[in-house]
Motif scaffolding. Structure first.
Motif, PDB file in Angstrom:
ATOM      1  N   TRP A   1      11.891  -9.445  13.668  1.00  0.00           N
ATOM      2  CA  TRP A   1      10.548  -8.986  13.350  1.00  0.00           C
ATOM      3  C   TRP A   1      10.511  -8.146  12.076  1.00  0.00           C
ATOM      4  CZ3 TRP A   1       8.042 -12.225  15.880  1.00  0.00           C
ATOM      5  CH2 TRP A   1       6.668 -12.120  16.058  1.00  0.00           C
ATOM      6  N   SER A   2      11.631  -7.547  11.732  1.00  0.00           N
ATOM      7  CA  SER A   2      11.671  -6.753  10.500  1.00  0.00           C
ATOM      8  C   SER A   2      11.513  -7.628   9.263  1.00  0.00           C
ATOM      9  CB  SER A   2      12.986  -5.968  10.410  1.00  0.00           C
ATOM     10  OG  SER A   2      14.100  -6.840  10.220  1.00  0.00           O
ATOM     11  N   LEU A   3      11.884  -8.915   9.368  1.00  0.00           N
ATOM     12  CA  LEU A   3      11.816  -9.819   8.219  1.00  0.00           C
ATOM     13  C   LEU A   3      10.382 -10.006   7.727  1.00  0.00           C
ATOM     14  CD1 LEU A   3      14.359 -12.595   9.282  1.00  0.00           C
ATOM     15  CD2 LEU A   3      14.729 -10.665   7.744  1.00  0.00           C
ATOM     16  N   GLY A   4       9.417  -9.964   8.665  1.00  0.00           N
ATOM     17  CA  GLY A   4       8.032 -10.163   8.278  1.00  0.00           C
ATOM     18  C   GLY A   4       7.236  -8.871   8.179  1.00  0.00           C
TER      19      GLY A   4
ATOM     20  N   LEU B   1      13.453   0.146  11.270  1.00  0.00           N
ATOM     21  CA  LEU B   1      13.864   0.779  12.527  1.00  0.00           C
ATOM     22  C   LEU B   1      13.616   2.279  12.538  1.00  0.00           C
ATOM     23  CD1 LEU B   1      15.089  -0.281  15.134  1.00  0.00           C
ATOM     24  CD2 LEU B   1      17.337   0.408  14.294  1.00  0.00           C
ATOM     25  N   PHE B   2      13.830   2.953  11.393  1.00  0.00           N
ATOM     26  CA  PHE B   2      13.798   4.418  11.397  1.00  0.00           C
ATOM     27  C   PHE B   2      12.696   5.030  10.527  1.00  0.00           C
ATOM     28  CE2 PHE B   2      18.374   3.304  12.087  1.00  0.00           C
ATOM     29  CZ  PHE B   2      18.374   3.578  13.447  1.00  0.00           C
ATOM     30  N   GLY B   3      11.946   4.210   9.804  1.00  0.00           N
ATOM     31  CA  GLY B   3      10.850   4.752   9.003  1.00  0.00           C
ATOM     32  C   GLY B   3       9.571   4.865   9.820  1.00  0.00           C
ATOM     33  N   PRO B   4       8.573   5.599   9.316  1.00  0.00           N
ATOM     34  CA  PRO B   4       8.611   6.379   8.073  1.00  0.00           C
ATOM     35  C   PRO B   4       9.428   7.660   8.242  1.00  0.00           C
ATOM     36  CG  PRO B   4       6.537   6.734   9.216  1.00  0.00           C
ATOM     37  CD  PRO B   4       7.275   5.693   9.995  1.00  0.00           C
ATOM     38  N   PHE B   5      10.076   8.045   7.181  1.00  0.00           N
ATOM     39  CA  PHE B   5      10.887   9.252   7.198  1.00  0.00           C
ATOM     40  C   PHE B   5      10.008  10.459   6.912  1.00  0.00           C
ATOM     41  CE2 PHE B   5      13.322   5.571   5.730  1.00  0.00           C
ATOM     42  CZ  PHE B   5      14.250   5.491   6.757  1.00  0.00           C
ATOM     43  N   ILE B   6      10.545  11.626   7.108  1.00  0.00           N
ATOM     44  CA  ILE B   6       9.743  12.842   7.010  1.00  0.00           C
ATOM     45  C   ILE B   6       9.135  13.003   5.621  1.00  0.00           C
ATOM     46  CG2 ILE B   6      11.675  14.338   6.355  1.00  0.00           C
ATOM     47  CD1 ILE B   6       8.771  15.202   8.780  1.00  0.00           C
ATOM     48  N   TRP B   7       9.843  12.508   4.586  1.00  0.00           N
ATOM     49  CA  TRP B   7       9.317  12.621   3.210  1.00  0.00           C
ATOM     50  C   TRP B   7       8.228  11.581   2.924  1.00  0.00           C
ATOM     51  CZ3 TRP B   7      14.464  11.739   4.417  1.00  0.00           C
ATOM     52  CH2 TRP B   7      14.893  10.406   4.323  1.00  0.00           C
TER      53      TRP B   7
ATOM     54  N   GLY C   1       0.828  -1.206   0.000  1.00  0.00           N
ATOM     55  CA  GLY C   1       0.000   0.000   0.000  1.00  0.00           C
ATOM     56  C   GLY C   1       0.857   1.249   0.000  1.00  0.00           C
ATOM     57  N   ASN C   2       0.259   2.348   0.401  1.00  0.00           N
ATOM     58  CA  ASN C   2       0.972   3.631   0.386  1.00  0.00           C
ATOM     59  C   ASN C   2       2.137   3.656   1.372  1.00  0.00           C
ATOM     60  OD1 ASN C   2      -0.807   4.621  -1.540  1.00  0.00           O
ATOM     61  ND2 ASN C   2      -2.236   5.388   0.015  1.00  0.00           N
ATOM     62  N   THR C   3       2.018   2.870   2.469  1.00  0.00           N
ATOM     63  CA  THR C   3       3.056   2.904   3.497  1.00  0.00           C
ATOM     64  C   THR C   3       4.077   1.768   3.340  1.00  0.00           C
ATOM     65  OG1 THR C   3       1.717   1.554   4.998  1.00  0.00           O
ATOM     66  CG2 THR C   3       1.480   3.947   5.159  1.00  0.00           C
ATOM     67  N   SER C   4       4.040   1.071   2.219  1.00  0.00           N
ATOM     68  CA  SER C   4       4.940  -0.063   2.023  1.00  0.00           C
ATOM     69  C   SER C   4       6.315   0.385   1.556  1.00  0.00           C
ATOM     70  CB  SER C   4       4.348  -1.047   1.005  1.00  0.00           C
ATOM     71  OG  SER C   4       3.126  -1.562   1.461  1.00  0.00           O
ATOM     72  N   TYR C   5       7.310  -0.400   1.916  1.00  0.00           N
ATOM     73  CA  TYR C   5       8.663  -0.210   1.378  1.00  0.00           C
ATOM     74  C   TYR C   5       9.071  -1.540   0.754  1.00  0.00           C
ATOM     75  CZ  TYR C   5       9.469  -1.875   6.203  1.00  0.00           C
ATOM     76  OH  TYR C   5       9.410  -2.556   7.398  1.00  0.00           O
ATOM     77  N   ASN C   6       9.164  -1.550  -0.557  1.00  0.00           N
ATOM     78  CA  ASN C   6       9.416  -2.778  -1.299  1.00  0.00           C
ATOM     79  C   ASN C   6      10.915  -2.973  -1.465  1.00  0.00           C
ATOM     80  OD1 ASN C   6       9.263  -5.030  -2.840  1.00  0.00           O
ATOM     81  ND2 ASN C   6       8.248  -4.080  -4.591  1.00  0.00           N
ATOM     82  N   VAL C   7      11.477  -3.888  -0.672  1.00  0.00           N
ATOM     83  CA  VAL C   7      12.905  -4.197  -0.752  1.00  0.00           C
ATOM     84  C   VAL C   7      13.052  -5.625  -1.271  1.00  0.00           C
ATOM     85  CG1 VAL C   7      15.050  -4.451   0.529  1.00  0.00           C
ATOM     86  CG2 VAL C   7      13.407  -2.666   1.181  1.00  0.00           C
ATOM     87  N   ASN C   8      13.770  -5.786  -2.364  1.00  0.00           N
ATOM     88  CA  ASN C   8      13.950  -7.108  -2.965  1.00  0.00           C
ATOM     89  C   ASN C   8      14.986  -7.918  -2.202  1.00  0.00           C
ATOM     90  OD1 ASN C   8      12.126  -6.603  -5.090  1.00  0.00           O
ATOM     91  ND2 ASN C   8      13.717  -5.495  -6.214  1.00  0.00           N
TER      92      ASN C   8
ATOM     93  N   GLY D   1      19.973  -7.552   1.823  1.00  0.00           N
ATOM     94  CA  GLY D   1      18.558  -7.203   1.781  1.00  0.00           C
ATOM     95  C   GLY D   1      18.003  -6.947   3.172  1.00  0.00           C
ATOM     96  N   ILE D   2      18.437  -7.774   4.126  1.00  0.00           N
ATOM     97  CA  ILE D   2      18.001  -7.607   5.512  1.00  0.00           C
ATOM     98  C   ILE D   2      18.429  -6.250   6.052  1.00  0.00           C
ATOM     99  CG2 ILE D   2      18.452  -8.388   7.874  1.00  0.00           C
ATOM    100  CD1 ILE D   2      18.395 -11.230   6.886  1.00  0.00           C
ATOM    101  N   ILE D   3      19.642  -5.830   5.698  1.00  0.00           N
ATOM    102  CA  ILE D   3      20.148  -4.525   6.168  1.00  0.00           C
ATOM    103  C   ILE D   3      19.249  -3.393   5.668  1.00  0.00           C
ATOM    104  CG2 ILE D   3      22.056  -2.878   5.996  1.00  0.00           C
ATOM    105  CD1 ILE D   3      23.942  -5.322   5.899  1.00  0.00           C
ATOM    106  N   LYS D   4      18.837  -3.466   4.395  1.00  0.00           N
ATOM    107  CA  LYS D   4      17.948  -2.440   3.839  1.00  0.00           C
ATOM    108  C   LYS D   4      16.584  -2.468   4.519  1.00  0.00           C
ATOM    109  CE  LYS D   4      19.994  -2.553  -0.804  1.00  0.00           C
ATOM    110  NZ  LYS D   4      19.741  -2.877  -2.242  1.00  0.00           N
ATOM    111  N   ILE D   5      16.055  -3.676   4.711  1.00  0.00           N
ATOM    112  CA  ILE D   5      14.759  -3.821   5.381  1.00  0.00           C
ATOM    113  C   ILE D   5      14.842  -3.278   6.803  1.00  0.00           C
ATOM    114  CG2 ILE D   5      13.147  -5.531   6.342  1.00  0.00           C
ATOM    115  CD1 ILE D   5      13.790  -7.276   3.880  1.00  0.00           C
ATOM    116  N   TYR D   6      15.923  -3.614   7.497  1.00  0.00           N
ATOM    117  CA  TYR D   6      16.087  -3.190   8.892  1.00  0.00           C
ATOM    118  C   TYR D   6      16.169  -1.678   9.007  1.00  0.00           C
ATOM    119  CZ  TYR D   6      17.754  -3.396  13.713  1.00  0.00           C
ATOM    120  OH  TYR D   6      17.884  -3.242  15.076  1.00  0.00           O
ATOM    121  N   TYR D   7      16.842  -1.073   8.046  1.00  0.00           N
ATOM    122  CA  TYR D   7      16.966   0.393   8.015  1.00  0.00           C
ATOM    123  C   TYR D   7      15.588   1.040   7.942  1.00  0.00           C
ATOM    124  CZ  TYR D   7      17.839   4.960   5.830  1.00  0.00           C
ATOM    125  OH  TYR D   7      17.843   6.296   5.518  1.00  0.00           O
ATOM    126  N   HIS D   8      14.735   0.535   7.045  1.00  0.00           N
ATOM    127  CA  HIS D   8      13.378   1.070   6.918  1.00  0.00           C
ATOM    128  C   HIS D   8      12.544   0.750   8.156  1.00  0.00           C
ATOM    129  CE1 HIS D   8      13.179   2.640   2.804  1.00  0.00           C
ATOM    130  NE2 HIS D   8      14.042   1.682   2.477  1.00  0.00           N
TER     131      HIS D   8
END
Length: 426
Positions: free
Chosen positions: A379-382, A318-324, A291-298, A309-316
């Motif tokens: 938990w970030s994996l799911g 832990l610290f998302g959503p960002f101000i933008w 949806g609108n709040t999804s972050y699609n990381v392959n 890939g886990i590092i990218k997912i974890y970044y989103h």
């Protein structure tokens, strides 16, 4: 600050006030289910009458404020509308439970199906009442607050415990998700109990605490299929801590490398799931609705690609959503919570790397940081969107609240030190 015992007259006065508030809520509940409203009244009032829990005015006032805010959220959700994020799974659990009850479709199971079965049994015994169900959820949430106070004391935060308690109970996402029928409040509560047992095991070196940890381990595993893996990870962490204290650091490091290697190898092996862990995670994430709040990381089906890939997912996560990413008030609230999370982690790492504090404090922070890392990475994996991440972060929020307790007491200690020096100079 000197601990102040709760004045008897104040305690009696507030107990009477809460008594009348609960009578009012029970009257509202009787319109839905007589037995459920009566049960809620008796259980709730008994909790507030436990005088020993409220040995400090600040804790009593804080707990009262938290419960009032959550009660308002419950009443709003049931009688007037729903707060953002308060529908979805909570309503689905209740509706599915009603279907199970009406069709007498009870059977032994686990995970979300077990949660629905339990709700169905509650409805069958006490009558169908979403209000009553929410009140029972709120009662268990009050228990998690008391468990947090116990853990704070165990970990050395013996003053100003009301500060982390307020952060724990009044976080917007906690108010929303701990006042509706979701599994999160039980996951948090039993992870706290599990941590409490294992921490006492490595601290007091008594195997009875390890045996006691079996109960929350079983409950955690039954609540959520993936929680079994998480519980095993937490258990391995504490066993490693126990072994590390018993042997030379070189052997402890060798054991750690061996455990890590086995984990990396297991990523391509079949697990409790139908496929290997990598395939299971990839298939799960690809099956999610974006949806609108999804972050699609392959994620790539290789160990190296999977880890990046886990590092990218974890970044989103832990610290998302960002101000933008902010487009509404819900996004803004989630972004503010992420900033709080970032600030607390930054400050606690600062405190950890200062050498002038006690060895016990360093050890506790190390254990909590390791636990935080295990829970959040797993938990970030799911998790594939910020809306779900807000809910999932409640599983690690209590750890950050303990950090807040450390930071606040450290600040108080510094102020005392400055004042003591000034008085000494005079």
């Amino acid at each position: 600050m000197i601990k102040t015992e709760l004045n008897h007259d104040i305690y009696i006065g507030y107990s009477i006030l809460i008594f009348f508030v609960l009578i009012l809520l029970s009257i509202i509940g009787f319109k839905i289910s007589n037995e459920a409203a009566l049960l809620f009244f008796i259980l709730s009032f008994n909790i507030f009458l436990i005088k020993d829990i409220y040995s400090q005015k600040s804790i009593f006032y804080s707990m009262t404020l938290i419960m009032v805010v959550h009660q308002i959220a419950v009443i709003y959700n049931v009688f007037f509308g729903t707060l953002p994020g308060a529908r979805g799974d909570a309503i689905a659990f209740s509706d599915n439970a009603i279907f199970i009850m009406e069709n007498d479709a009870f059977f032994l199971t686990y995970g979300s199906s077990l949660f629905q079965m339990i709700i169905a049994w509650v409805y069958k015994i006490f009558g169908q009442s979403y209000f009553m169900l929410s009140q029972l959820i709120l009662l268990f949430f009050s228990y998690t607050c008391f468990k947090l106070l116990e853990i704070l004391h165990l970990l050395g935060v013996k003053e100003n415990k009301y500060i982390p308690l307020l952060f724990f109970g009044l976080l917007p996402s906690a108010v929303i998700h701990f006042s509706i029928p979701l599994r999160e409040v039980f996951e948090v509560g039993f992870i706290m109990i599990y941590f409490n047992c294992l921490y006492k095991f490595v601290t007091f070196k008594k195997y009875k605490y390890l045996l006691l940890s079996i109960i929350p381990f079983i409950v955690i595993s039954l609540i959520h299929k993936a929680m079994l893996i998480l519980a095993l990870g937490i258990l391995l962490m504490f066993i490693f801590i126990y072994i590390q204290e018993k042997m030379h650091k070189r052997w402890a490091s060798l054991i750690f490398i061996s455990i890590l290697s086995l984990f990396l190898v297991s990523l391509n092996l079949n697990s409790l799931f139908d496929y290997g862990i990598i395939d299971t995670v990839i298939n799960f994430r690809e099956s999610r609705d974006y949806g609108n709040t999804s972050y699609n990381v392959n994620l790539e089906n290789t160990v190296v690609g999977f880890i990046f890939g886990i590092i990218k997912i974890y970044y989103h996560y832990l610290f998302g959503p960002f101000i933008w990413d902010v487009s509404n008030i819900f996004d803004l609230t989630a972004a503010i919570e992420s900033l709080i999370r970032l600030l607390v982690l930054y400050k606690i790492l600062q405190l950890y790397f200062k050498k002038k504090f006690t060895h016990e404090l360093h050890q506790n922070i190390k254990i909590l940081l390791s636990l935080f890392l295990i829970i959040t990475v797993f938990w970030s994996l799911g998790t594939s969107n910020y809306g779900t991440a807000v809910r999932h972060h409640l599983l690690d929020w209590w750890i950050l609240c303990i950090f807040i307790g450390y930071l606040y007491n450290n600040r108080t200690y510094k102020i005392r030190l400055i004042l003591t020096r000034k008085n000494y100079d005079k």
